[in-house]
Design an enzyme around this catalytic site. Structure first.
Site, PDB file in Angstrom:
ATOM      1  N   HIS A 180      23.508   3.204  11.447  1.00  0.00           N
ATOM      2  CA  HIS A 180      24.950   3.299  11.692  1.00  0.00           C
ATOM      3  C   HIS A 180      25.245   2.603  13.011  1.00  0.00           C
ATOM      4  O   HIS A 180      24.462   2.705  13.959  1.00  0.00           O
ATOM      5  CB  HIS A 180      25.394   4.771  11.773  1.00  0.00           C
ATOM      6  CG  HIS A 180      26.861   4.946  11.571  1.00  0.00           C
ATOM      7  ND1 HIS A 180      27.777   4.754  12.573  1.00  0.00           N
ATOM      8  CD2 HIS A 180      27.559   5.279  10.466  1.00  0.00           C
ATOM      9  CE1 HIS A 180      28.992   4.962  12.086  1.00  0.00           C
ATOM     10  NE2 HIS A 180      28.899   5.278  10.826  1.00  0.00           N
TER      11      HIS A 180
ATOM     12  N   ASP B 280      26.445   7.959   3.559  1.00  0.00           N
ATOM     13  CA  ASP B 280      26.245   7.457   2.194  1.00  0.00           C
ATOM     14  C   ASP B 280      24.901   7.839   1.597  1.00  0.00           C
ATOM     15  O   ASP B 280      24.677   7.602   0.408  1.00  0.00           O
ATOM     16  CB  ASP B 280      26.374   5.925   2.204  1.00  0.00           C
ATOM     17  CG  ASP B 280      27.797   5.505   2.488  1.00  0.00           C
ATOM     18  OD1 ASP B 280      28.028   4.814   3.493  1.00  0.00           O
ATOM     19  OD2 ASP B 280      28.685   5.922   1.718  1.00  0.00           O
TER      20      ASP B 280
HETATM   21  C1  SDX Z   1      29.535   3.531   6.509  1.00  0.00           C
HETATM   22  O1  SDX Z   1      31.404   2.374  10.931  1.00  0.00           O
HETATM   23  C2  SDX Z   1      31.560   3.494  10.247  1.00  0.00           C
HETATM   24  O2  SDX Z   1      32.008   4.486  10.755  1.00  0.00           O
HETATM   25  C3  SDX Z   1      31.177   3.396   8.763  1.00  0.00           C
HETATM   26  C4  SDX Z   1      31.151   4.704   7.992  1.00  0.00           C
HETATM   27  C5  SDX Z   1      32.520   5.311   7.840  1.00  0.00           C
HETATM   28  O3  SDX Z   1      32.611   6.542   7.654  1.00  0.00           O
HETATM   29  O4  SDX Z   1      33.512   4.543   7.750  1.00  0.00           O
HETATM   30  O5  SDX Z   1      30.304   5.645   8.677  1.00  0.00           O
HETATM   31  C6  SDX Z   1      30.632   4.500   6.583  1.00  0.00           C
HETATM   32  O6  SDX Z   1      29.792   2.383   6.263  1.00  0.00           O
HETATM   33  C7  SDX Z   1      28.134   4.002   6.778  1.00  0.00           C
HETATM   34  C8  SDX Z   1      27.108   2.827   6.751  1.00  0.00           C
HETATM   35  C9  SDX Z   1      26.774   2.530   5.305  1.00  0.00           C
HETATM   36  N1  SDX Z   1      25.878   1.309   5.252  1.00  0.00           N
HETATM   37  C10 SDX Z   1      24.602   1.415   4.937  1.00  0.00           C
HETATM   38  O7  SDX Z   1      23.988   2.463   4.759  1.00  0.00           O
HETATM   39  C11 SDX Z   1      23.894   0.053   4.795  1.00  0.00           C
HETATM   40  C12 SDX Z   1      22.526   0.086   5.492  1.00  0.00           C
HETATM   41  N2  SDX Z   1      22.736   0.126   6.941  1.00  0.00           N
HETATM   42  C13 SDX Z   1      22.809  -1.069   7.662  1.00  0.00           C
HETATM   43  O8  SDX Z   1      22.928  -2.265   7.019  1.00  0.00           O
HETATM   44  C14 SDX Z   1      23.251  -0.952   9.102  1.00  0.00           C
HETATM   45  O9  SDX Z   1      22.578   0.100   9.649  1.00  0.00           O
HETATM   46  C15 SDX Z   1      24.738  -0.825   9.346  1.00  0.00           C
HETATM   47  C16 SDX Z   1      25.496  -1.886   8.646  1.00  0.00           C
HETATM   48  C17 SDX Z   1      25.225   0.515   8.914  1.00  0.00           C
HETATM   49  C18 SDX Z   1      24.955  -0.947  10.852  1.00  0.00           C
HETATM   50  O10 SDX Z   1      24.617  -2.230  11.188  1.00  0.00           O
HETATM   51  P1  SDX Z   1      24.524  -2.703  12.722  1.00  0.00           P
HETATM   52  O11 SDX Z   1      25.116  -1.697  13.637  1.00  0.00           O
HETATM   53  O12 SDX Z   1      25.023  -4.103  12.775  1.00  0.00           O
HETATM   54  O13 SDX Z   1      22.994  -2.627  12.999  1.00  0.00           O
HETATM   55  P2  SDX Z   1      22.015  -3.861  12.984  1.00  0.00           P
HETATM   56  O14 SDX Z   1      22.090  -4.535  11.651  1.00  0.00           O
HETATM   57  O15 SDX Z   1      22.243  -4.649  14.220  1.00  0.00           O
HETATM   58  O16 SDX Z   1      20.597  -3.101  13.050  1.00  0.00           O
HETATM   59  C19 SDX Z   1      19.944  -2.841  14.269  1.00  0.00           C
HETATM   60  C20 SDX Z   1      18.459  -2.910  13.923  1.00  0.00           C
HETATM   61  C21 SDX Z   1      18.075  -4.232  13.282  1.00  0.00           C
HETATM   62  O17 SDX Z   1      16.702  -4.432  13.555  1.00  0.00           O
HETATM   63  P3  SDX Z   1      16.284  -5.432  14.825  1.00  0.00           P
HETATM   64  O18 SDX Z   1      16.925  -6.764  14.526  1.00  0.00           O
HETATM   65  O19 SDX Z   1      16.834  -4.762  16.068  1.00  0.00           O
HETATM   66  O20 SDX Z   1      14.789  -5.454  14.800  1.00  0.00           O
HETATM   67  O21 SDX Z   1      18.145  -1.909  12.935  1.00  0.00           O
HETATM   68  C22 SDX Z   1      17.723  -2.546  11.726  1.00  0.00           C
HETATM   69  C23 SDX Z   1      18.201  -3.969  11.807  1.00  0.00           C
HETATM   70  O22 SDX Z   1      17.356  -4.819  11.038  1.00  0.00           O
HETATM   71  N3  SDX Z   1      18.408  -1.813  10.638  1.00  0.00           N
HETATM   72  C24 SDX Z   1      17.829  -1.482   9.494  1.00  0.00           C
HETATM   73  C25 SDX Z   1      18.807  -0.763   8.778  1.00  0.00           C
HETATM   74  N4  SDX Z   1      19.927  -0.692   9.499  1.00  0.00           N
HETATM   75  C26 SDX Z   1      19.663  -1.351  10.648  1.00  0.00           C
HETATM   76  N5  SDX Z   1      16.595  -1.713   9.006  1.00  0.00           N
HETATM   77  C27 SDX Z   1      16.340  -1.230   7.768  1.00  0.00           C
HETATM   78  N6  SDX Z   1      17.230  -0.522   7.014  1.00  0.00           N
HETATM   79  C28 SDX Z   1      18.467  -0.281   7.487  1.00  0.00           C
HETATM   80  N7  SDX Z   1      19.336   0.402   6.768  1.00  0.00           N
END
Ligand code: SDX
Length: 429
Positions: free
Chosen positions: A306, A363
């Protein structure tokens, strides 16, 4: 005395005011930065940028705190109802009994959609994605009573708010019935908000569906948990469209489209696809986790991570508990729940996830509850939209009633070509 932050650049020192919120979060106000220094800021994904001041919802991601208008989500999820929480979000106060009665009366009064709306529904192919239908039908429903598209006098805002909240439910259920080639089921006024939705989803003309109380409670709680979440992608979209003084329906329809993405509201579908994929392929969890960590294409732990929560998402904790209670009550044994819990356990012990503070988000378990309620996967994000609608309405209203509101128009750093001469077509080879 306002605190200031100083920016030293190019021999210049610029004093920037520091703004402190009621929950002590602190921001540097850069409204005058470009005028005084020629500089703008750049923040990929707005992770460090506040787009507005808002009094609707507060999230503390480090501590896993979520509050709607000052009420903790844990309290609302156990003591309130979705309709009462919606009123709180939109109007800022818990309703008195007369306000609650009037709000519910308005929800009943507006539960039907114009019969001509069926032509719009019939125009979609049977396999049309429900989120496409929802976004289109929200704009269409606005056309049947244009007066509600631009509610001017704020003190009569209850009607347009209740109208949209009531009709989104009818539209959602109708799109589901249409996708199955089944007749649309009309609402029944004596039913409560969620009960009526389930009735329109699952009743048939010859046999009404009586939703078990455990099912109504579980879905009502799920909608409360989805009702708002400050400046998430879809709510920021609603606010941005509202900032151009676009009407309530256009802003909400845009929010539906933003929510659709698998990184946002579409994640609840992606979680089920991920879990089902593991069951179908028989892939071992540690092998899958290794692929996620290795960033293999398509390997992402959906429902984890998140932008704001760097601790447990309080909603995920409540939904997980709710999941267990519901499945036990209705006697459903979903292997995906056991798998989700095992996957969570493996991930939370793995340094990759721990170091990146990746925890289950709203989710991760919500899809399992919706499966248990008999809701088809392609309707999961529609349910998220029904839940999030009061938040969108509240934010639209906050923008619309803000006398200092300006149109949202971010700047950019241009990285394209600088100067290029026009070459006539015949000379381009
Ligand atoms: C919602 O914003 C809100 O409030 C949203 C929400 C709401 O109520 O409206 O809470 C609802 O959308 C919840 C999120 C649902 N999405 C998912 O579950 C999809 C999976 N999660 C991700 O894709 C990700 O965590 C996000 C999109 C939720 C957040 O993305 P960010 O903040 O841009 O984080 P990032 O991609 O920069 O990740 C930071 C690190 C990265 O690794 P490094 O490059 O630092 O080595 O964490 C890793 C990412 O690769 N990472 C994950 C991951 N999420 C982040 N690695 C594996 N699996 C994941 N799910």
């Amino acid at each position: 005395m306002t605190d200031t932050a100083q920016l030293h650049y190019n021999g210049q020192t610029i004093d920037l005011p520091v703004v402190v919120g009621t929950q002590k979060e602190t921001a540097v106000d850069i409204s005058k930065l470009r005028a005084e220094s020629g500089l703008i800021t750049l923040d990929n994904g707005y992770g460090n940028t506040g787009s507005c001041s808002s009094a609707i919802t507060f999230v503390n991601g480090e501590k896993g705190i979520l509050k709607y208008r000052g009420y903790r989500i844990e309290v609302l999820a156990t003591k309130s109802t979705f309709v009462e929480t919606a009123y709180l979000l939109i109007f800022g106060e818990m309703p008195t009994s007369s306000q609650y009665t009037e709000f519910r009366r308005q929800l009943v009064q507006h539960e039907f959609i114009h019969e001509d709306m069926r032509h719009h529904l019939d125009g979609f192919p049977p396999n049309a994605p429900p989120m496409a239908i929802l976004s289109a039908m929200i704009n269409a429903v606005g056309c049947f009573e244009p007066v509600f598209m631009q509610p001017e006098d704020d003190e009569h805002f209850m009607k347009p708010a209740a109208r949209l909240m009531s009709k989104i439910r009818t539209i959602a259920a109708a799109s589901y019935r249409k996708s199955l080639g089944k007749p649309i089921v009309y609402p029944r006024s004596r039913l409560r908000y969620v009960e009526n939705f389930l009735h329109m989803m699952f009743s048939s003309p010859y046999e009404p569906y009586e939703a078990p109380e455990a099912v109504v409670e579980a879905l009502d709680r799920l909608l409360i948990l989805h009702a708002d979440h400050e400046q998430n992608c879809s709510t920021s979209t609603v606010r941005m469209v509202a900032s151009s003084q676009a009407n309530l329906y256009a802003s909400v329809a845009a929010g539906v489209c933003a929510l659709w993405g698998p990184l946002h509201g579409g994640a609840n579908v992606a979680v089920i696809d991920m879990l089902q994929g593991l069951v179908d392929s028989g892939e071992k969890l540690d092998r899958f986790i290794a692929r996620v960590k290795n960033r293999d294409a398509g390997a992402r732990l959906m429902g984890f991570g998140h932008r704001v929560y760097k601790n447990f998402d309080p909603r995920a904790t409540i939904i997980k508990e709710s999941c267990h209670r519901l499945l036990e009550k209705i006697g459903v044994d979903d292997p995906l729940l056991d798998l989700a819990m095992k996957l969570e356990e493996v991930a939370l012990k793995d340094p990759y996830f721990v170091e990146r503070k990746l925890y289950p988000n709203v989710d991760y378990y919500s899809g399992i509850i919706m499966r248990a309620l008999g809701i088809p996967t392609d309707m999961f994000t529609v349910i998220f939209a029904i839940g999030r609608l009061p938040g969108w309405i509240a934010h639209w209203r906050e923008v619309h009633t803000n006398t200092n509101a300006r149109i949202d128009r971010p700047r950019q750093i241009y990285i394209g070509d600088t100067v290029r001469e026009y070459v006539p077509l015949e000379e381009r080879g």
